[in-house]
Scaffold this motif. Structure first.
Motif, mmCIF file in Angstrom:
data_model
loop_
_atom_site.group_PDB
_atom_site.id
_atom_site.type_symbol
_atom_site.label_atom_id
_atom_site.label_comp_id
_atom_site.label_asym_id
_atom_site.label_seq_id
_atom_site.Cartn_x
_atom_site.Cartn_y
_atom_site.Cartn_z
ATOM 1 N N CYS A 1 0.835 -1.194 0.000
ATOM 2 C CA CYS A 1 0.000 0.000 0.000
ATOM 3 C C CYS A 1 0.873 1.248 0.000
ATOM 4 O O CYS A 1 1.731 1.406 0.873
ATOM 5 N N TYR A 2 0.689 2.098 -1.005
ATOM 6 C CA TYR A 2 1.441 3.350 -1.039
ATOM 7 C C TYR A 2 0.696 4.381 -1.878
ATOM 8 O O TYR A 2 -0.207 4.036 -2.642
ATOM 9 N N VAL A 3 1.083 5.630 -1.712
ATOM 10 C CA VAL A 3 0.429 6.727 -2.435
ATOM 11 C C VAL A 3 1.364 7.236 -3.517
ATOM 12 O O VAL A 3 2.574 7.321 -3.305
ATOM 13 N N TYR B 1 5.487 -3.610 10.196
ATOM 14 C CA TYR B 1 5.448 -2.488 9.254
ATOM 15 C C TYR B 1 6.781 -2.426 8.521
ATOM 16 O O TYR B 1 7.818 -2.222 9.134
ATOM 17 N N ILE B 2 6.741 -2.647 7.203
ATOM 18 C CA ILE B 2 7.992 -2.644 6.432
ATOM 19 C C ILE B 2 8.004 -1.519 5.398
ATOM 20 O O ILE B 2 8.879 -1.461 4.550
ATOM 21 N N GLY B 3 6.993 -0.645 5.463
ATOM 22 C CA GLY B 3 6.952 0.476 4.524
ATOM 23 C C GLY B 3 7.902 1.588 4.953
ATOM 24 O O GLY B 3 8.797 1.380 5.769
ATOM 25 N N ASN B 4 7.684 2.759 4.405
ATOM 26 C CA ASN B 4 8.537 3.897 4.704
ATOM 27 C C ASN B 4 7.657 5.139 4.744
ATOM 28 O O ASN B 4 7.058 5.509 3.738
ATOM 29 N N LYS C 1 5.640 7.700 1.840
ATOM 30 C CA LYS C 1 4.186 7.457 1.838
ATOM 31 C C LYS C 1 3.891 6.000 1.479
ATOM 32 O O LYS C 1 3.033 5.683 0.662
ATOM 33 N N ASN C 2 4.658 5.120 2.108
ATOM 34 C CA ASN C 2 4.538 3.686 1.847
ATOM 35 C C ASN C 2 4.071 3.003 3.130
ATOM 36 O O ASN C 2 4.763 3.032 4.139
ATOM 37 N N GLY C 3 2.894 2.401 3.089
ATOM 38 C CA GLY C 3 2.300 1.796 4.280
ATOM 39 C C GLY C 3 2.383 0.282 4.315
ATOM 40 O O GLY C 3 1.705 -0.355 5.116
ATOM 41 N N THR C 4 3.205 -0.293 3.443
ATOM 42 C CA THR C 4 3.250 -1.754 3.278
ATOM 43 C C THR C 4 3.466 -2.517 4.593
ATOM 44 O O THR C 4 4.322 -2.158 5.391
ATOM 45 N N LEU C 5 2.674 -3.584 4.768
ATOM 46 C CA LEU C 5 2.772 -4.449 5.953
ATOM 47 C C LEU C 5 3.235 -5.838 5.553
ATOM 48 O O LEU C 5 2.854 -6.347 4.502
#
Ligand SMILES: *[C@@H]1O[C@H](CO)[C@@H](O)[C@H](O)[C@H]1NC(C)=O
Length: 160
Positions: free
Chosen positions: A60-62, A108-111, A115-119
């Motif tokens: 998940c990211y924008v 939580y492995i995004g940044n 704007k990266n919400g990756t799980l």
């Protein structure tokens, strides 16, 4: 984008005589409306399939925004709990925090800055099958979200 903007800006300066025509003025309004819509914020997710006991990445990211990100929220709706429940929030300073009790299978492995919400979700069980929603709280756009369906494959078949 710059090309479109300068085209829109300089059109009437370069050809003032035709800009007097009503019809062309209508045309110019349409062109400028099209030019205004060059940036389109999007939340990118996807659908995920995983085996029982396996590890899933919930992406998940924008993209295409210069908004400020203030918070990322994850919700889930599963076989076990069929109503939408908050799972965790990510804040710029505090990082990721569980909302309704911890579940350390989630990481939580995004940044946040990207704007990266990756799980990352490990040891996925059948009861976890469902829909995972990631919500970006952005300023000034407000909340933008996407749902990520998580599907479980059947038990691995063992051949003896
Ligand atoms: C988001 O984070 C994940 C996990 O770290 C990474 O695999 C992915 O490439 C990132 N996506 C973007 C668009 O930055």
């Amino acid at each position: 984008m710059d090309g479109a903007a300068s085209f829109c800006g300089s059109f009437c300066h370069n050809i003032p005589s035709i800009c007097d025509s009503a019809l062309l003025r209508v045309l110019l309004v349409i062109v400028s409306l099209l030019c205004a819509d060059v940036e389109a914020l999007q939340v990118i997710g996807g659908s995920v399939t995983v085996e029982q006991g396996g590890t899933a990445i919930l992406p998940c990211y924008v993209i295409d925004t210069t908004d400020d990100l203030t918070q990322i929220t994850w919700q889930r709706r599963t076989r076990e709990k069929p109503h939408n429940d908050n799972l965790l929030t990510v804040l710029p300073r505090e990082g990721a925090q569980f909302v309704n009790g911890g579940d350390d299978r989630f990481k939580y492995i995004g940044n946040f800055n990207n704007k990266n919400g990756t799980l990352q979700f490990s040891n996925v069980a059948l009861k976890d099958e469902g829909s995972y929603t990631c919500i970006f709280t952005l300023f000034p756009s407000g909340n933008q979200k996407t749902e990520i369906p998580l599907n479980l494959l059947g038990m691995k078949k063992h051949f003896i």
